[in-house]
Design a protein around this motif. Structure first.
Motif, PDB file in Angstrom:
ATOM      1  N   ASP A  73       2.085   3.120   0.514  1.00 40.07           N
ATOM      2  CA  ASP A  73       2.774   2.149  -0.330  1.00 40.07           C
ATOM      3  C   ASP A  73       3.918   2.902  -0.988  1.00 40.07           C
ATOM      4  OD1 ASP A  73       3.703   0.409  -2.254  1.00 40.07           O
ATOM      5  OD2 ASP A  73       1.709  -0.309  -2.813  1.00 40.07           O
ATOM      6  N   ASN A  74       5.118   2.728  -0.462  1.00 40.98           N
ATOM      7  CA  ASN A  74       6.263   3.470  -0.976  1.00 40.98           C
ATOM      8  C   ASN A  74       6.669   3.028  -2.376  1.00 40.98           C
ATOM      9  OD1 ASN A  74       6.402   5.038   1.335  1.00 40.98           O
ATOM     10  ND2 ASN A  74       7.961   3.761   2.315  1.00 40.98           N
ATOM     11  N   THR A  75       6.220   1.845  -2.812  1.00 43.09           N
ATOM     12  CA  THR A  75       6.533   1.406  -4.173  1.00 43.09           C
ATOM     13  C   THR A  75       5.667   2.131  -5.207  1.00 43.09           C
ATOM     14  OG1 THR A  75       4.925  -0.403  -4.200  1.00 43.09           O
ATOM     15  CG2 THR A  75       7.115  -0.887  -3.292  1.00 43.09           C
ATOM     16  N   LYS A  76       4.542   2.678  -4.727  1.00 44.03           N
ATOM     17  CA  LYS A  76       3.624   3.386  -5.627  1.00 44.03           C
ATOM     18  C   LYS A  76       3.579   4.889  -5.340  1.00 44.03           C
ATOM     19  CE  LYS A  76       0.552  -0.584  -6.294  1.00 44.03           C
ATOM     20  NZ  LYS A  76      -0.844  -1.100  -6.169  1.00 44.03           N
ATOM     21  N   ASN A  77       4.403   5.343  -4.386  1.00 41.17           N
ATOM     22  CA  ASN A  77       4.388   6.766  -3.997  1.00 41.17           C
ATOM     23  C   ASN A  77       2.964   7.241  -3.696  1.00 41.17           C
ATOM     24  OD1 ASN A  77       7.098   6.708  -4.476  1.00 41.17           O
ATOM     25  ND2 ASN A  77       7.137   8.424  -5.908  1.00 41.17           N
TER      26      ASN A  77
END
Length: 116
Positions: A73-77
């Motif tokens: 999840d790139n929004t949450k690293n």
């Protein structure tokens, strides 16, 4: 400063499931591939799964293919490893790994124990 913090390990019965998480910071997360490795007692550390940074392509070790799923999840690293149909031989310390700028970074590891 690159940091990788794993969580989600524990004791589970054979056939059970766990989800591991690795929270990352200190580098442009979406740019880089992320990997999960594991190391069992008396054995060398081995690659379990990898997910690409740009297209999200995945690669799995033969021993876990069809049972484990890596996703990010790139929004949450954060990168995850879903462990299904666990076997006693999956018992190991699981590590998150990234290689930005030519250097290698590891998390502290999370213990997964599969036992009845």
């Amino acid at each position: 400063q690159v940091q990788l913090v794993e969580s989600g390990g524990g004791l589970v019965q054979p056939g059970g499931s766990l989800r591991l998480s690795c929270a990352a910071s200190g580098f442009p997360f979406s740019t880089y591939s992320m990997s999960w490795y594991r190391q069992a007692p008396g054995k060398e550390r081995e690659l379990v799964a990898l997910v690409g940074g740009d297209n999200g392509s995945t690669h799995y070790a033969g021993s876990v293919k069809g049972r484990f799923i890596i996703f990010r999840d790139n929004t949450k690293n954060t990168v995850y490893l879903q462990l299904n149909s666990l076997k006693p031989e999956d018992t190991a310390v699981y590590y998150c790994n990234v290689r930005p700028w030519g250097s290698v970074y590891w998390g502290q590891g999370t213990q997964v124990t599969v036992s009845s």
